[in-house]
Design a protein around this motif. Structure first.
Motif, PDB file in Angstrom:
ATOM      1  N   LYS A 233       0.831  -1.205   0.000  1.00 15.57           N
ATOM      2  CA  LYS A 233       0.000   0.000   0.000  1.00 15.57           C
ATOM      3  C   LYS A 233       0.868   1.257   0.000  1.00 15.57           C
ATOM      4  O   LYS A 233       0.578   2.227  -0.714  1.00 15.57           O
ATOM      5  N   GLU A 237       0.883   4.125  -2.912  1.00 13.34           N
ATOM      6  CA  GLU A 237       0.592   5.514  -2.531  1.00 13.34           C
ATOM      7  C   GLU A 237       1.745   6.444  -2.897  1.00 13.34           C
ATOM      8  O   GLU A 237       1.521   7.578  -3.324  1.00 13.34           O
ATOM      9  N   SER A 241       1.460   9.529  -6.076  1.00 16.44           N
ATOM     10  CA  SER A 241       1.453  10.741  -5.256  1.00 16.44           C
ATOM     11  C   SER A 241       1.452  11.990  -6.121  1.00 16.44           C
ATOM     12  O   SER A 241       1.853  11.953  -7.296  1.00 16.44           O
TER      13      SER A 241
END
Length: 260
Positions: A233, A237, A241
């Protein structure tokens, strides 16, 4: 001794501000845009407690095998059709955990100014690997150069051509050789990676360019057994971004697109 030799370690990040207890993962990439973009996520991931070591390969065909065997934790270099082919042909079990970028395939010519100028019997070079070869044929169909059998997808071959009004001759060759082939052929369909490496700018130099087709959006791949690990995860992420999206927009000027 492992049979695989890593060519270049791009980002070691040894103790450079990594939070205590941070997890370290190895991400495999091909050189060029994939390496540059993934390198841009390293400080983002570092701030989230994930130490990403970037491992660059000169031969992309080795990356999924290395991921499957645990020599890499993840990779970021391929689109779904390529991954599906690798899994099928090599007995691998790599899955996508997130979308990354689209490198649009495009067609170029040094002899003609438009597709309409292609002569009868024009020579057209395309990639010789199964997924990008079919992708190139689909692009030629979108440009009206040929017509493929109904239902043809990225696995299409020359045998699927049902209409060829200009009787073009398809020449399949190694992808890296396609930019050089422009001196000898009328038209060449080239992936963005090799076009940009040869100084060709898709948005500026192409006569035909691929639209955003989700089948060809690139991805982050991991071994299925690792897909639920906590760092996954964080990696996704970090890639998806705002900082990485801005890097892509600034660095590639619309020739490579963030696809999340």
């Amino acid at each position: 001794m492992r049979p695989l030799v890593f060519s270049v370690i791009l980002a070691a990040a040894i103790g450079a501000g990594i939070p205590a207890g941070a997890e370290t993962i190895r991400v495999g990439v091909t050189s060029g845009p994939h390496a540059q973009i993934t390198e841009a996520l390293v400080p983002v991931a570092k701030a989230k407690g994930l130490d990403v070591k970037l491992v660059e390969f000169s031969d992309g065909a080795l990356i999924d095998v290395a991921t499957h065997n645990g020599e890499l934790d993840a990779n970021a270099f391929q689109h779904t059709p390529y991954l599906d082919q690798q899994n099928r042909d090599r007995g691998l079990d790599i899955v996508s955990i997130g979308r990354t970028i689209l490198l649009p395939m495009a067609g170029y010519s040094r002899k003609h100014k438009s597709l309409a100028d292609l002569p009868i019997g024009a020579k057209i070079s395309i990639p010789n690997d199964p997924t990008n070869g079919g992708r190139a044929l689909k692009l030629l169909e979108a440009g009206g150069v040929i017509k493929l059998a109904p239902g043809s997808n990225f696995s299409a071959t020359e045998l699927d051509i049902v209409d060829n009004p200009k009787k073009v001759k398809i020449l399949a060759m190694e992808t890296a050789q396609l930019p050089r082939s422009l001196e000898d052929v009328d038209f060449s369909v080239i992936t963005s990676f090799f076009a940009l490496s040869a100084g060709l700018v898709p948005n500026r130099d192409s006569l035909l360019i691929e639209s955003q087709q989700s089948d060809y959006v690139c991805l982050i791949g991991v071994a299925r057994k690792d897909a639920d690990k906590p760092w996954v995860k964080t990696l996704v992420e970090s890639y998806q971004s705002p900082e990485v999206k801005q890097f892509i927009a600034t660095k590639f000027n619309g020739n490579i697109l963030a696809a999340w």
